[in-house]
Design a protein around this motif. Structure first.
Motif, PDB file in Angstrom:
ATOM      1  N   ALA A 152       0.859  -1.188   0.000  1.00 56.30           N
ATOM      2  CA  ALA A 152       0.000   0.000   0.000  1.00 56.30           C
ATOM      3  C   ALA A 152       0.901   1.245   0.000  1.00 56.30           C
ATOM      4  N   PRO A 153       0.371   2.385  -0.492  1.00 61.49           N
ATOM      5  CA  PRO A 153      -0.978   2.592  -0.996  1.00 61.49           C
ATOM      6  C   PRO A 153      -1.150   2.191  -2.465  1.00 61.49           C
ATOM      7  N   ASP A 154      -2.386   1.954  -2.841  1.00 55.20           N
ATOM      8  CA  ASP A 154      -2.743   1.582  -4.204  1.00 55.20           C
ATOM      9  C   ASP A 154      -3.491   2.752  -4.825  1.00 55.20           C
ATOM     10  N   MET A 155      -2.824   3.454  -5.765  1.00 54.85           N
ATOM     11  CA  MET A 155      -3.391   4.667  -6.353  1.00 54.85           C
ATOM     12  C   MET A 155      -3.204   4.648  -7.860  1.00 54.85           C
ATOM     13  N   LEU A 156      -4.201   5.149  -8.589  1.00 56.64           N
ATOM     14  CA  LEU A 156      -4.164   5.116 -10.054  1.00 56.64           C
ATOM     15  C   LEU A 156      -2.981   5.890 -10.615  1.00 56.64           C
ATOM     16  N   ASP A 157      -2.678   7.047 -10.027  1.00 56.87           N
ATOM     17  CA  ASP A 157      -1.725   7.967 -10.639  1.00 56.87           C
ATOM     18  C   ASP A 157      -0.376   8.008  -9.945  1.00 56.87           C
ATOM     19  N   ALA A 158      -0.153   7.105  -9.001  1.00 58.22           N
ATOM     20  CA  ALA A 158       1.132   7.035  -8.311  1.00 58.22           C
ATOM     21  C   ALA A 158       1.723   5.648  -8.497  1.00 58.22           C
ATOM     22  N   TRP A 159       3.047   5.581  -8.416  1.00 58.74           N
ATOM     23  CA  TRP A 159       3.658   4.271  -8.578  1.00 58.74           C
ATOM     24  C   TRP A 159       3.314   3.359  -7.407  1.00 58.74           C
ATOM     25  N   ARG A 160       3.497   2.058  -7.629  1.00 58.57           N
ATOM     26  CA  ARG A 160       3.188   1.048  -6.616  1.00 58.57           C
ATOM     27  C   ARG A 160       4.487   0.381  -6.182  1.00 58.57           C
ATOM     28  N   LEU A 161       4.693   0.304  -4.882  1.00 59.30           N
ATOM     29  CA  LEU A 161       5.860  -0.404  -4.362  1.00 59.30           C
ATOM     30  C   LEU A 161       5.546  -1.892  -4.242  1.00 59.30           C
ATOM     31  N   TRP A 162       6.541  -2.736  -4.500  1.00 60.17           N
ATOM     32  CA  TRP A 162       6.358  -4.180  -4.411  1.00 60.17           C
ATOM     33  C   TRP A 162       7.592  -4.823  -3.773  1.00 60.17           C
ATOM     34  N   ARG A 163       7.394  -6.066  -3.291  1.00 60.47           N
ATOM     35  CA  ARG A 163       8.489  -6.771  -2.636  1.00 60.47           C
ATOM     36  C   ARG A 163       8.322  -8.276  -2.880  1.00 60.47           C
ATOM     37  N   TRP A 164       9.446  -8.957  -3.011  1.00 66.47           N
ATOM     38  CA  TRP A 164       9.436 -10.416  -3.211  1.00 66.47           C
ATOM     39  C   TRP A 164      10.631 -11.013  -2.489  1.00 66.47           C
ATOM     40  N   THR A 165      10.422 -12.157  -1.833  1.00 64.61           N
ATOM     41  CA  THR A 165      11.504 -12.830  -1.115  1.00 64.61           C
ATOM     42  C   THR A 165      12.021 -13.984  -1.962  1.00 64.61           C
ATOM     43  N   TRP A 166      13.311 -13.938  -2.203  1.00 61.94           N
ATOM     44  CA  TRP A 166      13.966 -14.916  -3.090  1.00 61.94           C
ATOM     45  C   TRP A 166      14.817 -15.864  -2.259  1.00 61.94           C
ATOM     46  N   ASP A 167      14.615 -17.159  -2.479  1.00 59.52           N
ATOM     47  CA  ASP A 167      15.470 -18.178  -1.859  1.00 59.52           C
ATOM     48  C   ASP A 167      16.657 -18.374  -2.787  1.00 59.52           C
ATOM     49  N   ALA A 168      17.696 -17.546  -2.604  1.00 59.25           N
ATOM     50  CA  ALA A 168      18.800 -17.455  -3.560  1.00 59.25           C
ATOM     51  C   ALA A 168      19.783 -18.602  -3.390  1.00 59.25           C
ATOM     52  N   SER A 169      20.163 -19.205  -4.501  1.00 60.52           N
ATOM     53  CA  SER A 169      21.184 -20.258  -4.524  1.00 60.52           C
ATOM     54  C   SER A 169      22.477 -19.688  -5.093  1.00 60.52           C
ATOM     55  N   PRO A 170      23.626 -20.245  -4.716  1.00 58.41           N
ATOM     56  CA  PRO A 170      24.905 -19.701  -5.180  1.00 58.41           C
ATOM     57  C   PRO A 170      25.015 -19.693  -6.712  1.00 58.41           C
ATOM     58  N   GLY A 171      25.736 -18.677  -7.202  1.00 52.83           N
ATOM     59  CA  GLY A 171      25.961 -18.560  -8.642  1.00 52.83           C
ATOM     60  C   GLY A 171      25.586 -17.189  -9.156  1.00 52.83           C
ATOM     61  N   ASP A 172      25.725 -17.021 -10.457  1.00 46.02           N
ATOM     62  CA  ASP A 172      25.330 -15.775 -11.126  1.00 46.02           C
ATOM     63  C   ASP A 172      23.906 -15.918 -11.633  1.00 46.02           C
ATOM     64  N   HIS A 173      23.068 -14.915 -11.340  1.00 45.08           N
ATOM     65  CA  HIS A 173      21.659 -14.996 -11.707  1.00 45.08           C
ATOM     66  C   HIS A 173      21.186 -13.678 -12.309  1.00 45.08           C
ATOM     67  N   THR A 174      20.126 -13.774 -13.101  1.00 48.01           N
ATOM     68  CA  THR A 174      19.469 -12.604 -13.679  1.00 48.01           C
ATOM     69  C   THR A 174      18.038 -12.538 -13.168  1.00 48.01           C
ATOM     70  N   LEU A 175      17.688 -11.414 -12.573  1.00 39.23           N
ATOM     71  CA  LEU A 175      16.322 -11.173 -12.094  1.00 39.23           C
ATOM     72  C   LEU A 175      15.621 -10.245 -13.073  1.00 39.23           C
ATOM     73  N   THR A 176      14.396 -10.590 -13.441  1.00 40.90           N
ATOM     74  CA  THR A 176      13.619  -9.789 -14.389  1.00 40.90           C
ATOM     75  C   THR A 176      12.243  -9.508 -13.792  1.00 40.90           C
ATOM     76  N   VAL A 177      11.724  -8.309 -14.021  1.00 38.82           N
ATOM     77  CA  VAL A 177      10.434  -7.912 -13.477  1.00 38.82           C
ATOM     78  C   VAL A 177       9.485  -7.514 -14.602  1.00 38.82           C
ATOM     79  N   ARG A 178       8.190  -7.763 -14.382  1.00 35.78           N
ATOM     80  CA  ARG A 178       7.165  -7.247 -15.280  1.00 35.78           C
ATOM     81  C   ARG A 178       5.940  -6.886 -14.454  1.00 35.78           C
ATOM     82  N   ALA A 179       5.139  -5.962 -14.946  1.00 31.38           N
ATOM     83  CA  ALA A 179       3.967  -5.473 -14.217  1.00 31.38           C
ATOM     84  C   ALA A 179       2.707  -5.655 -15.045  1.00 31.38           C
TER      85      ALA A 179
END
Length: 507
Positions: free
Chosen positions: A449-476
């Motif tokens: 929150a907050p959820d508003m039409l004309d303002a950006w939205r914050l988001w969060r995700w918890t990743w169970d990361a394993s060793p190595g090189d990785h690429t994270l990609t996001v889409r909305a």
């Protein structure tokens, strides 16, 4: 016969010092008129106005909000090189260096006197500066070319005399520039006016009830961190008392609004995310703020727009123009003539004393700062600054998203890693964000929150990361359920698209 190397070096140095005198004296004289009349700013502004869109986009992409500083530094380098050439060309009987100075002086005069809002005396800083610079150039190179008398024990050589003269002239140029800057601050700076400006209390908020009361850190962008992309090398210095807004064109009646009239009207507050069309995928030319101001719909209604009109051409105090769909200023989205930002008067660099804030449109067609004119017209009758340079006529903001944590190139520890960022689709809102690790499945992030039409939205995700090189990609996904475009496109002509990715190493 070719001059000895020391004489050539001194001749080139004489040209550079003479150019410094031009700029220093010009800055001093401009302090009594307007800083925009100074030769450096006048020519720099002309360069900005005539820079092709791809070059301008390259500068923004390369230097970001430091593009204007880069331009000034680049201009100074070019001026120094040309001035050195002028010093080498100057001769007592063939003053080609002086001719070069005068030629560039003409360029400076034209640049200054053709600026929007130029005063009748705006030619003076360049003319006086060039006259002083040519005098230094002629005196220095003339001394170098004069026949040398027999050396007298204890007497100064011509080279030493010239060097001492250049030192004095250079010090004078610096002093003139410093004094001119101080005078400009004392006579023209609006900082004191802004410090005394009282932001009107908002009688109502256009945001959802309680939407921003408990907003998390990062939701509101501090004014000091808010991006600034515009065509002004130096922000216009416009006081609240001098400011007025002319509403004219295809209207029933022309209206002129001043700050006193605005204060008699109820002010409103709205949280809006502004986005620059030059923002690359994952870029930072975007910011979110609480704006206080007056509905543009009400101001335009005072003039009575014609039923045939479909565009409003807004003009800044420095001459910049933007073409905004009339509907975007009169519908229910809450377009504002803003006078406050996050509870404070607008920062000067962000439009003090008044600017436009229009949700859902890129800034180049809507967010005019230092706005002084609204001309109601049609898209087939008028074109604005950036549309004349190849950008799209209308600029609806594309759905976008960005990973802010972790940054690309970061190294993180294995196990639970927080991935977070922002997503935006002004006018439609955001109803979902997904994250992918490498080529794995898309996974839903938690929306904050907050959820508003004309303002950006914050988001969060918890990743169970394993060793190595990785690429994270996001889409909305926007409020209508439409997925953010994965098609890679540059900002020109209507905004960048594609998905943001970051590369991280897990240890």
């Amino acid at each position: 016969m070719r001059s000895p190397a020391p004489e050539r070096v001194l001749a080139a140095a004489t040209g550079v010092v003479a150019a410094a005198v031009v700029l220093g004296v010009g800055q001093f004289v401009a302090a009594f008129l307007d800083r925009a009349a100074g030769p450096l700013l006048a020519v720099g502004s002309a360069v900005v106005d005539h820079t092709p869109a791809p070059v301008r986009e390259f500068a923004i992409d390369t230097f970001g909000t430091g593009d204007k500083t880069a331009l000034i530094v680049g201009m100074c380098v070019v001026i120094a090189v040309l001035a050195a050439v002028a010093g080498l060309l100057e001769r007592p009987r063939r003053p080609w260096g002086s001719v070069l100075f005068v030629a560039f002086g003409i360029v400076g005069v034209v640049a200054a006197t053709t600026r929007a809002g130029a005063g009748v005396a705006w030619f003076l800083p360049t003319v006086v500066g060039v006259a002083a610079g040519v005098a230094v150039l002629r005196a220095g190179t003339g001394r170098l070319a004069a026949p040398r008398p027999p050396r007298v024990p204890g007497a100064r050589t011509d080279r030493r005399t010239v060097l001492l003269g250049l030192t004095g002239a250079g010090a004078g140029a610096v002093l003139a520039g410093v004094v001119g800057t101080v005078l400009d601050h004392l006579l023209n700076d609006v900082g004191r006016d802004r410090s005394g400006f009282a932001v009107p209390p908002a009688t109502r908020s256009l945001d959802p009830p309680g939407a921003t009361g408990d907003a998390p850190a990062g939701f509101i962008t501090p004014p000091s961190d808010f991006y600034r992309i515009d065509t002004a090398l130096r922000p216009p210095q416009l006081t609240a008392e001098r400011w007025s807004l002319r509403i004219h064109g295809m209207v029933d009646r022309e209206v002129r609004v001043d700050m006193a009239m605005l204060r008699a009207m109820p002010a409103v507050e709205k949280t809006v995310t502004l986005t620059c069309v030059s923002n690359e995928v994952g870029g930072d030319l975007i910011g979110n703020a609480r704006w206080i101001g007056y509905p543009l719909r009400d101001l335009l209604a005072m003039a009575g727009p014609s039923g045939d009109a479909d565009m409003v051409l807004s003009t800044s105090d420095d001459g910049f123009t933007a073409g905004t769909p009339l509907q975007a200023l009169t519908d229910d989205r809450g377009a504002l003539l803003a006078v406050g930002m996050d509870g404070q008067p607008l920062p000067v660099e962000h439009g003090y004393p008044a600017r436009m804030v229009v949700p859902g449109l890129y800034g180049y067609v809507s967010a005019t700062k230092w706005v002084v004119s609204l001309e109601v017209t049609r898209f087939d009758r008028a074109t604005a600054y950036w549309t004349q340079r190849g950008w799209a006529e209308k600029g609806p903001i594309k759905t976008g998203s960005r990973i802010d944590v972790p940054r690309s190139g970061d190294t993180v520890g294995r196990g639970r890693v927080t991935v977070a960022g922002v997503a935006w689709a002004q006018g439609r809102g955001i109803n979902g964000v997904q994250i992918r690790v490498d080529d794995g499945p898309w996974q839903a992030a938690t929306m904050l929150a907050p959820d508003m039409l004309d303002a950006w939205r914050l988001w969060r995700w918890t990743w169970d990361a394993s060793p190595g090189d990785h690429t994270l990609t996001v889409r909305a996904f926007d409020g209508d359920g439409r997925q953010q475009s994965a098609i890679v496109a540059p900002p020109i002509p209507d905004g960048a698209s594609g998905l943001h990715s970051v590369d991280v190493t897990v240890t």
